[in-house]
Design a protein around this motif. Structure first.
Motif, PDB file in Angstrom:
ATOM      1  N   MET A 130       0.910  -1.098  -0.097  1.00  0.00           N
ATOM      2  CA  MET A 130       0.030  -0.016   0.061  1.00  0.00           C
ATOM      3  C   MET A 130       0.847   1.300  -0.221  1.00  0.00           C
ATOM      4  O   MET A 130       2.006   1.238   0.534  1.00  0.00           O
ATOM      5  N   LEU A 131       0.367   2.148  -0.616  1.00  0.00           N
ATOM      6  CA  LEU A 131       1.049   3.540  -0.521  1.00  0.00           C
ATOM      7  C   LEU A 131       1.252   4.048   0.800  1.00  0.00           C
ATOM      8  O   LEU A 131       2.433   4.536   1.059  1.00  0.00           O
ATOM      9  N   SER A 132       0.150   3.702   1.755  1.00  0.00           N
ATOM     10  CA  SER A 132       0.372   4.157   3.022  1.00  0.00           C
ATOM     11  C   SER A 132       1.340   3.299   3.914  1.00  0.00           C
ATOM     12  O   SER A 132       2.095   3.752   5.057  1.00  0.00           O
ATOM     13  N   SER A 133       2.094   2.284   3.298  1.00  0.00           N
ATOM     14  CA  SER A 133       3.130   1.508   4.328  1.00  0.00           C
ATOM     15  C   SER A 133       4.526   1.661   3.423  1.00  0.00           C
ATOM     16  O   SER A 133       5.251   0.415   3.555  1.00  0.00           O
ATOM     17  N   VAL A 134       4.448   2.596   2.725  1.00  0.00           N
ATOM     18  CA  VAL A 134       6.175   2.899   2.340  1.00  0.00           C
ATOM     19  C   VAL A 134       6.510   4.398   2.956  1.00  0.00           C
ATOM     20  O   VAL A 134       5.553   4.929   3.247  1.00  0.00           O
ATOM     21  N   ASN A 135       7.874   4.442   3.130  1.00  0.00           N
ATOM     22  CA  ASN A 135       8.177   5.725   3.693  1.00  0.00           C
ATOM     23  C   ASN A 135       8.262   6.683   2.465  1.00  0.00           C
ATOM     24  O   ASN A 135       8.566   6.560   1.471  1.00  0.00           O
ATOM     25  N   LEU A 136       7.575   7.805   2.774  1.00  0.00           N
ATOM     26  CA  LEU A 136       7.426   9.021   1.658  1.00  0.00           C
ATOM     27  C   LEU A 136       8.489   9.940   2.075  1.00  0.00           C
ATOM     28  O   LEU A 136       9.065  10.033   2.886  1.00  0.00           O
ATOM     29  N   PRO A 137       8.707  10.485   0.943  1.00  0.00           N
ATOM     30  CA  PRO A 137      10.004  11.600   0.896  1.00  0.00           C
ATOM     31  C   PRO A 137       9.704  12.813   1.743  1.00  0.00           C
ATOM     32  O   PRO A 137       8.439  13.253   2.071  1.00  0.00           O
ATOM     33  N   GLY A 138      10.751  13.359   2.425  1.00  0.00           N
ATOM     34  CA  GLY A 138      10.543  14.578   3.316  1.00  0.00           C
ATOM     35  C   GLY A 138       9.765  14.109   4.799  1.00  0.00           C
ATOM     36  O   GLY A 138       8.844  14.404   4.957  1.00  0.00           O
ATOM     37  N   GLY A 139      10.779  13.413   5.316  1.00  0.00           N
ATOM     38  CA  GLY A 139      10.213  13.001   6.807  1.00  0.00           C
ATOM     39  C   GLY A 139       9.512  11.649   6.937  1.00  0.00           C
ATOM     40  O   GLY A 139       8.894  11.545   5.856  1.00  0.00           O
ATOM     41  N   VAL A 140      10.043  10.973   7.859  1.00  0.00           N
ATOM     42  CA  VAL A 140       9.519   9.703   7.788  1.00  0.00           C
ATOM     43  C   VAL A 140       8.088   9.325   8.214  1.00  0.00           C
ATOM     44  O   VAL A 140       7.185   8.746   7.712  1.00  0.00           O
ATOM     45  N   GLN A 141       7.709  10.475   9.265  1.00  0.00           N
ATOM     46  CA  GLN A 141       6.289  10.389   9.558  1.00  0.00           C
ATOM     47  C   GLN A 141       5.482  11.548   8.981  1.00  0.00           C
ATOM     48  O   GLN A 141       5.631  12.513   9.228  1.00  0.00           O
ATOM     49  N   ARG A 142       4.552  11.148   8.046  1.00  0.00           N
ATOM     50  CA  ARG A 142       3.895  12.284   7.112  1.00  0.00           C
ATOM     51  C   ARG A 142       2.701  11.471   6.568  1.00  0.00           C
ATOM     52  O   ARG A 142       2.705  10.373   6.176  1.00  0.00           O
ATOM     53  N   ARG A 143       1.814  12.407   6.365  1.00  0.00           N
ATOM     54  CA  ARG A 143       0.448  11.977   5.969  1.00  0.00           C
ATOM     55  C   ARG A 143       0.708  11.789   4.275  1.00  0.00           C
ATOM     56  O   ARG A 143       1.343  12.707   3.958  1.00  0.00           O
ATOM     57  N   LYS A 144      -0.017  10.831   3.863  1.00  0.00           N
ATOM     58  CA  LYS A 144      -0.053  10.930   2.120  1.00  0.00           C
ATOM     59  C   LYS A 144      -0.680  12.060   1.436  1.00  0.00           C
ATOM     60  O   LYS A 144      -1.817  12.037   2.116  1.00  0.00           O
ATOM     61  N   LEU A 145      -0.375  12.260   0.597  1.00  0.00           N
ATOM     62  CA  LEU A 145      -1.090  13.430  -0.083  1.00  0.00           C
ATOM     63  C   LEU A 145      -1.526  12.991  -1.247  1.00  0.00           C
ATOM     64  O   LEU A 145      -1.167  11.805  -1.960  1.00  0.00           O
ATOM     65  N   GLU A 146      -2.410  13.744  -1.890  1.00  0.00           N
ATOM     66  CA  GLU A 146      -2.834  13.289  -3.320  1.00  0.00           C
ATOM     67  C   GLU A 146      -1.940  13.293  -4.241  1.00  0.00           C
ATOM     68  O   GLU A 146      -1.873  12.630  -5.233  1.00  0.00           O
ATOM     69  N   SER A 147      -0.778  14.253  -3.820  1.00  0.00           N
ATOM     70  CA  SER A 147      -0.029  14.433  -5.087  1.00  0.00           C
ATOM     71  C   SER A 147       1.152  13.072  -4.735  1.00  0.00           C
ATOM     72  O   SER A 147       1.687  12.822  -5.929  1.00  0.00           O
ATOM     73  N   ASP A 148       1.297  12.402  -3.752  1.00  0.00           N
ATOM     74  CA  ASP A 148       1.929  11.322  -3.577  1.00  0.00           C
ATOM     75  C   ASP A 148       1.314   9.903  -4.533  1.00  0.00           C
ATOM     76  O   ASP A 148       1.869   9.440  -5.409  1.00  0.00           O
ATOM     77  N   GLU A 149      -0.269  10.019  -4.532  1.00  0.00           N
ATOM     78  CA  GLU A 149      -0.904   9.125  -5.402  1.00  0.00           C
ATOM     79  C   GLU A 149      -0.628   9.398  -6.894  1.00  0.00           C
ATOM     80  O   GLU A 149      -0.660   8.381  -7.692  1.00  0.00           O
ATOM     81  N   LEU A 150      -0.433  10.485  -7.116  1.00  0.00           N
ATOM     82  CA  LEU A 150      -0.399  10.753  -8.584  1.00  0.00           C
ATOM     83  C   LEU A 150       1.158  10.562  -8.986  1.00  0.00           C
ATOM     84  O   LEU A 150       1.448  10.332 -10.223  1.00  0.00           O
ATOM     85  N   GLN A 151       1.967  10.406  -8.172  1.00  0.00           N
ATOM     86  CA  GLN A 151       3.533  10.257  -8.713  1.00  0.00           C
ATOM     87  C   GLN A 151       4.101   8.976  -7.895  1.00  0.00           C
ATOM     88  O   GLN A 151       5.116   8.948  -7.541  1.00  0.00           O
ATOM     89  N   MET A 152       3.101   7.835  -7.975  1.00  0.00           N
ATOM     90  CA  MET A 152       3.673   6.650  -7.264  1.00  0.00           C
ATOM     91  C   MET A 152       4.753   6.086  -8.024  1.00  0.00           C
ATOM     92  O   MET A 152       5.518   5.373  -7.579  1.00  0.00           O
ATOM     93  N   ARG A 153       4.450   6.405  -9.509  1.00  0.00           N
ATOM     94  CA  ARG A 153       5.778   5.743 -10.475  1.00  0.00           C
ATOM     95  C   ARG A 153       7.164   6.386  -9.944  1.00  0.00           C
ATOM     96  O   ARG A 153       8.066   5.723 -10.237  1.00  0.00           O
ATOM     97  N   THR A 154       7.190   7.438  -9.282  1.00  0.00           N
ATOM     98  CA  THR A 154       8.497   7.804  -9.069  1.00  0.00           C
ATOM     99  C   THR A 154       9.209   7.124  -7.839  1.00  0.00           C
ATOM    100  O   THR A 154      10.260   7.183  -7.590  1.00  0.00           O
ATOM    101  N   PHE A 155       8.318   6.477  -6.964  1.00  0.00           N
ATOM    102  CA  PHE A 155       8.907   5.595  -5.776  1.00  0.00           C
ATOM    103  C   PHE A 155       9.122   4.495  -6.351  1.00  0.00           C
ATOM    104  O   PHE A 155      10.250   3.876  -6.475  1.00  0.00           O
TER     105      PHE A 155
END
Lengths: 318, 265
Positions: A130-155
């Motif tokens: 799930m997108l919510s179970s990966v480490n997102l850029p810019g801080g380990v603890q961060r809520r996922k944003l809509e922009s993250d959903e749109l750029q999933m292929r960058t991860f």
């Protein structure tokens, strides 16, 4: 046989001298002293095949690899019979990976879906990350944003390899993975080898650094990642954790000798797996030293006779 | 036909020197083939098939997933060089599709598909040589490949072809016999004696059917013995190989010692 004179020797102990010293075990085995006894002898290493009747379902419970028909527990796979108290299971000798929560796995992204990735992990179904179970850029603890959903292929993109941990199961048995640790994430600088999952044993750590400058990740699903050694200080990164580095698709510069070492380790794993020898770090090291001593090329390892010699020496030493 | 080959001569021998109820020589090879999860090469006399099993794995086509059990997908490929006359069969050949469908329906009640919801089990059958008894070889090979892949089965499935020459029943027909006699292929599960497949492409007299059906059932048990011993040999070879590495117990014991030492502090 040694007889202890201080104890009175009971008549029926003559043939089972050890029994008196292990009262618990004695009681356990006594319960099995029926015609089924040979089933579980010698540490439960009895072999079976599909359709063989193991025992009666009234006195035993059926476990994995068995089914009940006509009040009999019958094996449904070929493998070894194991017993825990009253539970009878058959462990198949060759099978796909059976996930358990907390297992470390290496997988490959097969599909990008809304808010999730599908990961091939050598199991009966693709795993879900799930997108919510990966480490997102810019801080380990961060809520996922809509922009993250749109750029999933960058991860993660289709075809990317990653190391993750089994987090939970869905109702249909598919596993959910997570990479919420700095140890997990995208893999680069190395090579993947696939071996039967039964040959990878649960260890204290599945991240192994061999002294020849090669890192190993032993996925419990039988996927093994062999890569260039990364210094631990580099791996941890700064407090903020560098996305560029974690989700980078670019390999580092790998010199000739490291490349050779990686291929050598990969070939050793292939040879051991083809002879069905379970992997361990000591075994690999032993094998590595042996192959270096032999002064053969890396590709010679895959020849039948060299492989046989390797397995013979290595297993004899340990 | 000019010089007709005798199917069964007066001495009770068949064209290849067998007696009525004798089966052909059967060989089984269960070694690893490529990246398949399980594979088997089975020969019955001159008929040879290679079966590779992949899975259970994620279904490639979403339309093929079944929500509560695994889908079995069988594909048969007949090598152009497998027959006496070289002949290329396309994948869409109706006879081959029928063969695949027969294999699939034979194994659906035997494989415990309900353990693997939404997955797919791929069975690829390669026919390498044909000399009669193709379906029987395919079924026996598929059973062994599935066992080798660790897929749970209720029982082995053992198939034999039987035929009737005049009034004499015969077992395990060669191509020559198959072309000349009415024949039936029977697949049995030897433990319970249940029959998962009976198929005929020729007409067989009703009075002869029961005899040949029972004979084929018994012959299935003989084949079962062969398959069982091959599986046992393979399993014990793998278990021995695994044991020849560092003992499972040894590492654990060392860990336990270390743990105990830790506990002392």
């Amino acid at each position: 046989m040694i007889s202890f004179t201080s104890f009175p020797i009971q008549p029926d102990d003559i043939h089972n001298g050890w029994r008196a010293h292990h009262p618990d075990i004695a009681e356990d085995t006594l319960m099995d002293l029926d015609d089924e006894q040979e089933l579980f002898e010698a540490g439960g290493s009895k072999l079976t095949y599909p359709g063989e009747s193991l025992t009666s379902s009234q006195s035993y419970m059926r476990g994995h690899g068995t089914y009940v028909d006509n009040e009999e527990v019958i094996a449904s796979v070929a493998g070894t019979v194991e017993r825990v108290n009253k539970l009878v299971t058959v462990r198949a000798i060759r099978t796909r990976y059976n996930p358990e929560v907390g297992d470390l796995v290496v997988g490959r992204i097969t599909e990008v879906q809304p808010r999730r990735w599908k990961v091939d992990a050598n199991s009966r179904q693709d795993a879900v990350l799930m997108l919510s179970s990966v480490n997102l850029p810019g801080g380990v603890q961060r809520r996922k944003l809509e922009s993250d959903e749109l750029q999933m292929r960058t991860f993660f993109e289709e075809g990317d390899l990653l190391v993750a941990e089994v987090q939970a199961f869905f109702s249909d048995g598919a596993m959910s993975l997570h990479t919420r640790s700095l140890k997990y994430g995208k893999l680069r600088n190395g090579q993947l080898v696939s071996i039967p999952p039964i040959l990878v044993r649960r260890l204290k750590s599945h991240f192994i650094a061999l002294p020849c400058g090669v890192d190993l990740i032993l996925g419990l699903n039988g996927y093994i990642w062999v890569s260039k050694h990364v210094k631990e200080s580099d791996q941890e990164g700064e407090e903020g954790f560098d996305t560029e580095a974690v989700y980078s698709n670019q390999n580092d510069e790998i010199d000739e000798s490291t490349r050779l070492a990686i291929s050598r380790v990969t070939n050793i794993i292939r040879v051991l797996a083809s002879r069905f020898v379970p992997l361990s770090d000591t075994l690999l090291l032993e094998a590595y030293e042996w192959t270096v001593d032999q002064e053969g090329g890396v590709k010679d390892l895959l020849q039948e006779d060299v492989g046989d010699a390797l397995v013979a020496t290595v297993t004899a030493r340990l | 036909m000019g010089s007709r080959v005798e199917i069964l001569n007066e001495g009770g021998f068949r064209s290849d020197g067998r007696r009525q109820y004798e089966l052909r020589d059967m060989t089984i090879d269960l070694s690893q083939q490529g990246s398949a999860d399980g594979s088997a090469v089975v020969t019955h006399g001159l008929t040879q098939v290679l079966v590779s099993v992949f899975g259970p794995r994620e279904a490639k086509m979403r339309s093929q997933t079944i929500h509560d059990r695994a889908n079995i997908n069988v594909e048969v490929n007949v090598a152009a060089f497998s027959t006496g006359e070289r002949r290329r069969r396309t994948r869409g050949d109706k006879r081959i599709l029928e063969l695949a469908a027969t294999i699939k329906s034979t194994f659906e009640p035997v494989v415990q598909t309900n353990l693997y919801p939404r997955s797919q089990i791929d069975v690829f059958v390669q026919v390498l040589q044909q000399d009669g008894g193709l379906l029987q070889a395919c079924i026996n090979g598929t059973t062994l490949a599935l066992v080798n892949a660790g897929i749970p089965l209720l029982d082995f499935v053992c198939a034999v072809t039987g035929g009737v020459h005049e009034t004499a029943p015969m077992l395990d027909l060669t191509l020559l016999e198959e072309n000349d006699t009415p024949n039936v292929t029977v697949a049995v599960m030897p433990k319970t004696g249940k029959v998962t497949l009976v198929t005929m492409e020729t007409r067989l007299h009703v009075d002869r059917f029961e005899k040949i059906f029972r004979l084929a059932g018994d012959a299935g048990k003989v084949i079962h013995g062969e398959m069982k011993s091959a599986v046992k040999t393979r399993t014990s070879a793998l278990v021995t190989a695994m044991g020849s590495g560092p003992r499972v117990g040894a590492g654990d014991a060392a860990d336990r010692d270390a743990d105990e030492r830790m506990n002392e502090y």
